[in-house]
Design a protein around this motif. Structure first.
Motif, PDB file in Angstrom:
ATOM      1  N   LEU A  67     -75.905 -50.921  48.845  1.00 40.29           N
ATOM      2  CA  LEU A  67     -76.300 -49.845  49.758  1.00 40.29           C
ATOM      3  C   LEU A  67     -75.272 -49.644  50.864  1.00 40.29           C
ATOM      4  CD1 LEU A  67     -78.444 -47.781  50.605  1.00 40.29           C
ATOM      5  CD2 LEU A  67     -79.520 -49.595  51.935  1.00 40.29           C
ATOM      6  N   ILE A  68     -74.755 -50.736  51.395  1.00 41.99           N
ATOM      7  CA  ILE A  68     -73.759 -50.638  52.467  1.00 41.99           C
ATOM      8  C   ILE A  68     -72.487 -49.978  51.940  1.00 41.99           C
ATOM      9  CG2 ILE A  68     -72.278 -51.985  54.006  1.00 41.99           C
ATOM     10  CD1 ILE A  68     -74.621 -54.013  54.168  1.00 41.99           C
ATOM     11  N   ARG A  69     -72.042 -50.391  50.766  1.00 45.30           N
ATOM     12  CA  ARG A  69     -70.823 -49.815  50.184  1.00 45.30           C
ATOM     13  C   ARG A  69     -71.011 -48.328  49.900  1.00 45.30           C
ATOM     14  NH1 ARG A  69     -70.201 -53.144  46.170  1.00 45.30           N
ATOM     15  NH2 ARG A  69     -69.166 -54.653  47.480  1.00 45.30           N
ATOM     16  N   GLN A  70     -72.177 -47.958  49.419  1.00 46.90           N
ATOM     17  CA  GLN A  70     -72.464 -46.545  49.141  1.00 46.90           C
ATOM     18  C   GLN A  70     -72.399 -45.727  50.429  1.00 46.90           C
ATOM     19  OE1 GLN A  70     -76.380 -45.993  47.585  1.00 46.90           O
ATOM     20  NE2 GLN A  70     -76.037 -43.863  47.044  1.00 46.90           N
ATOM     21  N   ASN A  71     -72.973 -46.225  51.501  1.00 44.70           N
ATOM     22  CA  ASN A  71     -72.927 -45.522  52.777  1.00 44.70           C
ATOM     23  C   ASN A  71     -71.515 -45.482  53.353  1.00 44.70           C
ATOM     24  OD1 ASN A  71     -75.631 -44.857  52.798  1.00 44.70           O
ATOM     25  ND2 ASN A  71     -76.222 -46.746  53.826  1.00 44.70           N
ATOM     26  N   GLN A  72     -70.738 -46.536  53.119  1.00 47.71           N
ATOM     27  CA  GLN A  72     -69.342 -46.528  53.563  1.00 47.71           C
ATOM     28  C   GLN A  72     -68.553 -45.436  52.861  1.00 47.71           C
ATOM     29  OE1 GLN A  72     -67.982 -50.556  52.744  1.00 47.71           O
ATOM     30  NE2 GLN A  72     -67.421 -50.767  54.902  1.00 47.71           N
ATOM     31  N   ILE A  73     -68.720 -45.321  51.571  1.00 50.17           N
ATOM     32  CA  ILE A  73     -67.975 -44.314  50.805  1.00 50.17           C
ATOM     33  C   ILE A  73     -68.389 -42.915  51.229  1.00 50.17           C
ATOM     34  CG2 ILE A  73     -67.619 -43.365  48.496  1.00 50.17           C
ATOM     35  CD1 ILE A  73     -67.781 -46.275  47.474  1.00 50.17           C
ATOM     36  N   LEU A  74     -69.666 -42.686  51.454  1.00 53.65           N
ATOM     37  CA  LEU A  74     -70.139 -41.375  51.906  1.00 53.65           C
ATOM     38  C   LEU A  74     -69.551 -41.029  53.277  1.00 53.65           C
ATOM     39  CD1 LEU A  74     -71.963 -38.917  51.469  1.00 53.65           C
ATOM     40  CD2 LEU A  74     -73.783 -40.212  52.587  1.00 53.65           C
ATOM     41  N   GLY A  75     -69.548 -41.973  54.196  1.00 53.34           N
ATOM     42  CA  GLY A  75     -68.966 -41.732  55.511  1.00 53.34           C
ATOM     43  C   GLY A  75     -67.476 -41.485  55.444  1.00 53.34           C
ATOM     44  N   PHE A  76     -66.788 -42.228  54.580  1.00 50.98           N
ATOM     45  CA  PHE A  76     -65.347 -42.031  54.404  1.00 50.98           C
ATOM     46  C   PHE A  76     -65.046 -40.636  53.877  1.00 50.98           C
ATOM     47  CE2 PHE A  76     -61.693 -42.229  51.484  1.00 50.98           C
ATOM     48  CZ  PHE A  76     -60.703 -42.514  52.403  1.00 50.98           C
ATOM     49  N   VAL A  77     -65.819 -40.188  52.902  1.00 51.03           N
ATOM     50  CA  VAL A  77     -65.612 -38.854  52.326  1.00 51.03           C
ATOM     51  C   VAL A  77     -65.833 -37.768  53.372  1.00 51.03           C
ATOM     52  CG1 VAL A  77     -66.576 -37.210  50.660  1.00 51.03           C
ATOM     53  CG2 VAL A  77     -66.087 -39.551  49.960  1.00 51.03           C
ATOM     54  N   LEU A  78     -66.860 -37.904  54.182  1.00 53.09           N
ATOM     55  CA  LEU A  78     -67.123 -36.907  55.212  1.00 53.09           C
ATOM     56  C   LEU A  78     -66.028 -36.883  56.271  1.00 53.09           C
ATOM     57  CD1 LEU A  78     -70.973 -37.331  55.621  1.00 53.09           C
ATOM     58  CD2 LEU A  78     -69.756 -35.475  54.480  1.00 53.09           C
ATOM     59  N   CYS A  79     -65.523 -38.047  56.653  1.00 48.34           N
ATOM     60  CA  CYS A  79     -64.419 -38.084  57.632  1.00 48.34           C
ATOM     61  C   CYS A  79     -63.155 -37.470  57.057  1.00 48.34           C
ATOM     62  CB  CYS A  79     -64.141 -39.523  58.052  1.00 48.34           C
ATOM     63  SG  CYS A  79     -65.313 -40.158  59.242  1.00 48.34           S
ATOM     64  N   GLU A  80     -62.847 -37.757  55.821  1.00 48.85           N
ATOM     65  CA  GLU A  80     -61.646 -37.185  55.213  1.00 48.85           C
ATOM     66  C   GLU A  80     -61.788 -35.686  55.002  1.00 48.85           C
ATOM     67  OE1 GLU A  80     -58.629 -38.494  54.679  1.00 48.85           O
ATOM     68  OE2 GLU A  80     -59.457 -40.165  55.800  1.00 48.85           O
ATOM     69  N   ALA A  81     -63.004 -35.212  54.771  1.00 50.40           N
ATOM     70  CA  ALA A  81     -63.216 -33.769  54.660  1.00 50.40           C
ATOM     71  C   ALA A  81     -62.867 -33.079  55.972  1.00 50.40           C
ATOM     72  CB  ALA A  81     -64.657 -33.468  54.260  1.00 50.40           C
ATOM     73  N   LEU A  82     -63.195 -33.707  57.092  1.00 45.84           N
ATOM     74  CA  LEU A  82     -62.828 -33.140  58.392  1.00 45.84           C
ATOM     75  C   LEU A  82     -61.314 -33.070  58.548  1.00 45.84           C
ATOM     76  CD1 LEU A  82     -65.391 -34.812  60.794  1.00 45.84           C
ATOM     77  CD2 LEU A  82     -65.332 -32.442  60.048  1.00 45.84           C
ATOM     78  N   ALA A  83     -60.612 -34.083  58.089  1.00 43.97           N
ATOM     79  CA  ALA A  83     -59.150 -34.070  58.179  1.00 43.97           C
ATOM     80  C   ALA A  83     -58.572 -32.961  57.307  1.00 43.97           C
ATOM     81  CB  ALA A  83     -58.589 -35.421  57.763  1.00 43.97           C
ATOM     82  N   LEU A  84     -59.127 -32.767  56.128  1.00 44.04           N
ATOM     83  CA  LEU A  84     -58.634 -31.703  55.254  1.00 44.04           C
ATOM     84  C   LEU A  84     -58.941 -30.320  55.818  1.00 44.04           C
ATOM     85  CD1 LEU A  84     -59.470 -33.171  51.744  1.00 44.04           C
ATOM     86  CD2 LEU A  84     -57.241 -32.930  52.813  1.00 44.04           C
ATOM     87  N   ILE A  85     -60.084 -30.176  56.466  1.00 39.56           N
ATOM     88  CA  ILE A  85     -60.404 -28.901  57.106  1.00 39.56           C
ATOM     89  C   ILE A  85     -59.389 -28.619  58.210  1.00 39.56           C
ATOM     90  CG2 ILE A  85     -62.080 -27.747  58.609  1.00 39.56           C
ATOM     91  CD1 ILE A  85     -64.273 -29.079  56.902  1.00 39.56           C
ATOM     92  N   GLY A  86     -59.023 -29.636  58.974  1.00 40.00           N
ATOM     93  CA  GLY A  86     -58.015 -29.465  60.010  1.00 40.00           C
ATOM     94  C   GLY A  86     -56.675 -29.063  59.436  1.00 40.00           C
ATOM     95  N   LEU A  87     -56.316 -29.594  58.277  1.00 38.42           N
ATOM     96  CA  LEU A  87     -55.062 -29.222  57.620  1.00 38.42           C
ATOM     97  C   LEU A  87     -55.102 -27.780  57.141  1.00 38.42           C
ATOM     98  CD1 LEU A  87     -52.307 -30.014  56.389  1.00 38.42           C
ATOM     99  CD2 LEU A  87     -53.557 -30.723  54.354  1.00 38.42           C
ATOM    100  N   VAL A  88     -56.207 -27.371  56.550  1.00 39.69           N
ATOM    101  CA  VAL A  88     -56.327 -26.025  55.987  1.00 39.69           C
ATOM    102  C   VAL A  88     -56.374 -24.953  57.072  1.00 39.69           C
ATOM    103  CG1 VAL A  88     -57.891 -24.538  54.657  1.00 39.69           C
ATOM    104  CG2 VAL A  88     -57.369 -26.835  53.854  1.00 39.69           C
ATOM    105  N   MET A  89     -56.924 -25.282  58.239  1.00 35.96           N
ATOM    106  CA  MET A  89     -57.021 -24.284  59.311  1.00 35.96           C
ATOM    107  C   MET A  89     -55.656 -23.778  59.751  1.00 35.96           C
ATOM    108  SD  MET A  89     -59.963 -23.341  60.003  1.00 35.96           S
ATOM    109  CE  MET A  89     -60.804 -23.629  58.486  1.00 35.96           C
ATOM    110  N   GLY A  90     -54.638 -24.607  59.635  1.00 36.11           N
ATOM    111  CA  GLY A  90     -53.279 -24.161  59.947  1.00 36.11           C
ATOM    112  C   GLY A  90     -52.794 -23.059  59.020  1.00 36.11           C
ATOM    113  N   PHE A  91     -53.290 -23.055  57.797  1.00 37.16           N
ATOM    114  CA  PHE A  91     -52.913 -22.022  56.832  1.00 37.16           C
ATOM    115  C   PHE A  91     -53.842 -20.809  56.897  1.00 37.16           C
ATOM    116  CE2 PHE A  91     -51.377 -25.980  54.833  1.00 37.16           C
ATOM    117  CZ  PHE A  91     -50.023 -25.685  54.826  1.00 37.16           C
TER     118      PHE A  91
END
Length: 81
Positions: free
Chosen positions: A52-76
């Motif tokens: 359960l902990i690992r599953q929640n870690q992966i979900l949180g990691f994916v959401l944080c990386e999605a924010l980084a990708l949104i920041g990258l795309v906004m420049g374009f």
């Protein structure tokens, strides 16, 4: 306005976009550190809940990386020129 002035203006705006993305990447970087730091601490405290902990870690990691990708795309999406 000469060609050199135009070129200089475009270069400055491009550098500002890079600085903006760098600042946008700080938040997800800190978030990923917090997620995995707390996840490691939770695994040390309750090893039986590893799945359960690992599953929640992966979900949180994916959401944080999605924010980084949104920041990258906004420049374009919203070019400064």
């Amino acid at each position: 306005m000469s060609a050199l002035d135009t070129l200089a203006a475009v270069e400055i705006k491009g550098n500002l976009a890079a600085i903006g993305y760098g600042l946008a990447a700080i938040g997800p970087g800190v978030g990923v550190g917090i997620i995995f730091g707390n996840g490691t601490q939770a695994l040390a405290r309750q090893p039986e809940a590893a799945g359960l902990i690992r599953q929640n870690q992966i979900l949180g990691f994916v959401l944080c990386e999605a924010l980084a990708l949104i920041g990258l795309v906004m420049g374009f999406v919203y070019p400064t020129s």
